[in-house]
Write an enzyme that holds these catalytic residues in place. Structure first.
Site, PDB file in Angstrom:
ATOM      1  N   HIS A 189      -6.771  -8.899   5.097  1.00  0.00           N
ATOM      2  CA  HIS A 189      -7.083  -8.012   6.237  1.00  0.00           C
ATOM      3  C   HIS A 189      -8.511  -8.392   6.606  1.00  0.00           C
ATOM      4  CE1 HIS A 189      -7.396  -4.132   8.433  1.00  0.00           C
ATOM      5  NE2 HIS A 189      -8.590  -4.047   7.923  1.00  0.00           N
ATOM      6  N   ASN A 213       0.815  -1.225   0.000  1.00  0.00           N
ATOM      7  CA  ASN A 213       0.000   0.000   0.000  1.00  0.00           C
ATOM      8  C   ASN A 213       0.845   1.270   0.000  1.00  0.00           C
ATOM      9  OD1 ASN A 213       0.868  -0.454   2.620  1.00  0.00           O
ATOM     10  ND2 ASN A 213      -0.941   0.435   3.555  1.00  0.00           N
ATOM     11  N   ASP A 229       3.137  -5.227  12.520  1.00  0.00           N
ATOM     12  CA  ASP A 229       2.096  -4.404  11.892  1.00  0.00           C
ATOM     13  C   ASP A 229       2.485  -2.918  11.942  1.00  0.00           C
ATOM     14  OD1 ASP A 229      -0.193  -4.230  10.389  1.00  0.00           O
ATOM     15  OD2 ASP A 229      -1.526  -3.988  12.103  1.00  0.00           O
TER      16      ASP A 229
END
Lengths: 315, 435
Positions: free
Chosen positions: B189, B104, B315
């Site tokens: 996700h 992303n 994360d």
């Protein structure tokens, strides 16, 4: 009484206030109600102080009420209407706070569409901040003016049963009232369809009803909440017609309440949506206009206590 | 700081920890150039030859460098939040020697050139090794499949739409099936977007009190349930990222019991914090998925203990001040995590939930094996990617001291135990703690 010292620098919510502070604010407000009704309604206790009404959301009533309150106390009051678009242009809430700090103001009255935004602003400015409504979080002066209205009519708050009806999910008025009424020993009921109730709301110390007649049984106060038009169609409720049928207040449903039960509404009303139009104007039952009057007095009391110095007077 | 890996280095006086072999003994390790040349309890018992450089570990633990399978890098596109270089420094300061980045970025990692760009830029900075995931769908739009086969040839380890769920069931079905053609994995996700839309935090009493719209815990389980059916339908290899709920854990547990090719990870915030961290509208604790209830947190700890959760990943999601100093609903989600990964995970060891070997396994050998990376073990001939740490030394999280460009840690101010002393990549020391 004039020596009362408010324990906090800001008024951001009802949570954190005890029965003594709330009672003191209501007592002080009572005095301002009488003063506002007299010929000599203007005072100079806030002369030289600057109050800015900073509204990030449209509001005529609350803003006017704060403006009048400030002016009656002799303060310089400035209204700043900030449209959502100028925020989108890049000026952040923090930038706004820094700008205001440079102006050396005394009280900032803030309304914002986001929960927590007023608290964020209060952490960045040097003046006192009054929350005039943030998102679905809190609207403490509304809860105080509702309490003042009830106390003046019923003489007390403890032991009363209050039904709060309608869109609790999106309502900061409901949340602040729940906290205040519970703190003062009243019993709170919520009446709404399940789609308009927030998650685990029963943990806030309320009794939840989905049948309005049962929910209104023997209550002393019926507090109606505004249903936003944009929420009427589609997702939360199927139609205005259906909503009024089950959750709109009319004379028939009101029969379940005590014969002297009062009807309240924070305004602006949707006549015929949450409240029957005739009922809203029924001076025997509706105290909606009185709430507006109490609003000015309560806001005077809040401005008063937040500008007092450590000796309890005004510098 | 950076020393050349030309010669031989002996790490003596170490407590060797190798999850792959189960080694947990005092001993020494020898590196020669970029590789591990020898290892064992008796190594250098009679002293180190004079032509070998010596690093005395003084009893500290020597383990494989950590492998972090979920990191957001921000380069290309948002270099003001993090660059490959700053992330590399943050990684090695956290003991991480290999990290895998989400696609992303801007542009999205959905074509061969971007995969190669990331790989080339990362190689140059010589810090932690960077491996990319690539987008499962073009532009992460959730509609058309990306060039999964060619992206894998270019070096993409697995395929994911990053912080967005692949929401269309037909697209997910085809992504799983197509990836399975090449033996590749899809990482989800796991959050049903229509239930998460506009949600700012966990739905429950606290969201009601704060007047914030919530994301119900069911959003995770619903997406996982659907995906498990699609795994059954396609035989595709599926990995669920950052589990946060008890219900989600149960879905994965049942899928594993049925022998489906399913794995999952979680991140430190989900076993070390609960939703109370967002009280007072603390945006540094606004994460995606949101921090959940205490019962959920406990279920995540239990699932780490019993093996339903395969991996712990940081994360890592850097955000600048302007993205976080906003009203809660407007603030970005995510927290930096590379530099707290080890010590927060070690809380599970100090609280007696895990052995030290198991804790290190979850951070190194387990993700390396899951992704097929040549990392995460102390083995002769393997790359000399090493972590030397003190499991007990106390420190307090101070984001101003982070190497990451962003300071948005949900663990700001938390006292932790366990400190990285030295990190070695390909035989070169790339980080040492201040004495």
């Amino acid at each position: 009484m004039t020596q009362f010292r408010f324990p906090q620098r800001h008024l951001l919510g009802i949570e954190g206030l005890g029965p003594q502070e709330i009672t003191a604010l209501l007592d002080l407000s009572d005095g301002y109600v009488e003063k506002n009704r007299s010929a000599d309604r203007k005072s100079n206790s806030l002369r030289g102080k600057t109050v800015i009404n900073l509204f990030f959301e449209n509001s005529t009533r609350t803003r006017t009420s704060f403006e009048l309150a400030g002016k009656r106390l002799g303060a310089d009051v400035i209204n700043m209407q900030v449209s959502a678009s100028s925020v989108a242009k890049g000026e952040t809430l923090i930038d706004t706070a820094m700008t205001l700090n440079a102006m050396h103001i005394d009280v900032l009255v803030v309304r914002h569409p986001d929960s927590g935004a007023v608290k964020l602003l209060s952490e960045k400015v040097n003046c006192a901040v009054i929350n005039a409504g943030d998102g679905a979080h809190a609207h403490p002066t509304q809860a105080l003016l509702d309490a003042l209205t009830i106390r003046r009519r019923k003489g007390h708050l403890d032991g009363l049963t209050v039904a709060i009806c309608g869109d609790v999910l999106h309502s900061r008025v409901a949340r602040s009232n729940i906290h205040l009424l519970n703190t003062m020993g009243a019993r709170v009921r919520l009446v709404a369809p399940r789609t308009l109730l927030p998650s685990q709301v029963d943990r806030l110390g309320v009794e939840v009803f989905h049948d309005m007649v049962k929910g209104l049984e023997d209550v002393d106060i019926v507090m109606m909440l505004r249903v936003q038009n944009e929420r009427m169609r589609g997702n939360f409720i199927p139609s205005i017609r259906e909503y009024f049928h089950f959750f709109g207040l009319d004379y028939k449903k009101l029969k379940a309440a005590k014969p002297d039960a009062l009807i309240m509404h924070p305004g602006p009303m949707n006549r015929g949506v949450e409240l029957d139009s005739d009922l809203a104007d029924d001076v025997e039952r509706s105290v909606i206009r009185e709430q507006v009057e109490m609003g000015v007095a309560v806001r005077m009391a809040c401005l008063d206590v937040l500008t007092r110095d450590s000796a309890g007077g005004h510098a | 700081m950076t020393t050349h890996a030309s010669g031989r280095v002996a790490y003596i006086g170490a407590r060797l920890l190798d999850p792959a072999s189960g080694l947990d003994e005092s001993g020494a390790l020898l590196t020669d150039g970029e590789q591990i040349a020898d290892i064992g309890p008796g190594l250098f018992a009679d002293g180190v030859p004079s032509d070998i450089q010596v690093v005395d570990c003084q009893g500290a633990y020597l383990a494989p460098g950590l492998v972090d399978m979920r990191v957001q890098l921000r380069e290309p596109g948002e270099e003001h939040k993090e660059t490959l270089h700053s992330a590399g420094e943050a990684a090695v300061a956290g003991g991480v020697t290999s990290m895998v980045c989400l696609p992303n970025t801007h542009p999205v990692i959905d074509d061969v050139a971007t995969v190669e760009f990331v790989a080339r830029r990362a190689r140059k900075n010589g810090l932690a090794k960077v491996y990319p995931y690539a987008a499962a769908t073009k532009q992460l739009a959730g509609q058309e499949l990306a060039e999964i086969g060619m992206l894998a040839e270019a070096g993409a380890l697995a395929f994911t739409d990053g912080t967005k769920a692949i929401k269309n069931a037909q697209v997910m079905r085809r992504a799983l099936a197509y990836a399975a053609t090449f033996g590749l994995m899809i990482i989800q996700h796991p959050e049903e977007p229509s239930l998460a839309e506009n949600g700012a935090m966990n739905e429950g009493e606290l969201s009601t009190r704060l007047g914030l719209s919530g994301i119900p815990a069911a959003a995770e389980a619903i997406m996982l349930e659907r995906d498990i059916r699609l795994v059954e339908l396609t035989g595709g290899r599926y990995h669920a990222a950052h589990l946060s709920t008890a219900a989600g854990v149960e879905v994965i547990r049942r899928a594993k019991d049925r022998g489906l090719p399913v794995t999952c990870d979680t991140a430190p915030p989900y076993f070390a914090l609960n939703e109370l961290a967002v009280s007072e509208y603390r945006t540094f604790a606004k994460l995606s998925p949101p921090l959940r209830s205490e019962a959920d947190r406990q279920a995540i700890v239990a699932a780490i203990k019993d093996g339903v959760i395969d991996v712990i990943a940081s994360d890592h999601a850097p955000q600048d001040q302007d993205s976080k100093r906003l009203p809660f609903a407007q603030a970005e989600t995510g927290g930096v995590g590379l530099e707290t990964l080890l010590a927060v995970t070690l809380e599970l060891y100090h609280n007696r939930h895990l052995s030290l070997l198991k804790a290190i396994a979850l951070l190194s050998w387990a993700p390396a094996r899951l992704l097929g990376l040549p990392a995460g073990q102390l083995k002769v001939g393997a790359a000399a990617d090493l972590l030397i740490f003190d499991a007990d030394r106390a420190w307090r999280v101070d984001p101003d001291r982070f190497h990451s460009k962003s300071k948005n840690s949900p663990f700001d101010g938390r006292p932790l135990q366990g400190m990285v002393l030295r990190t070695v990549v390909d035989g070169r020391t790339v980080f040492t703690a201040d004495a």
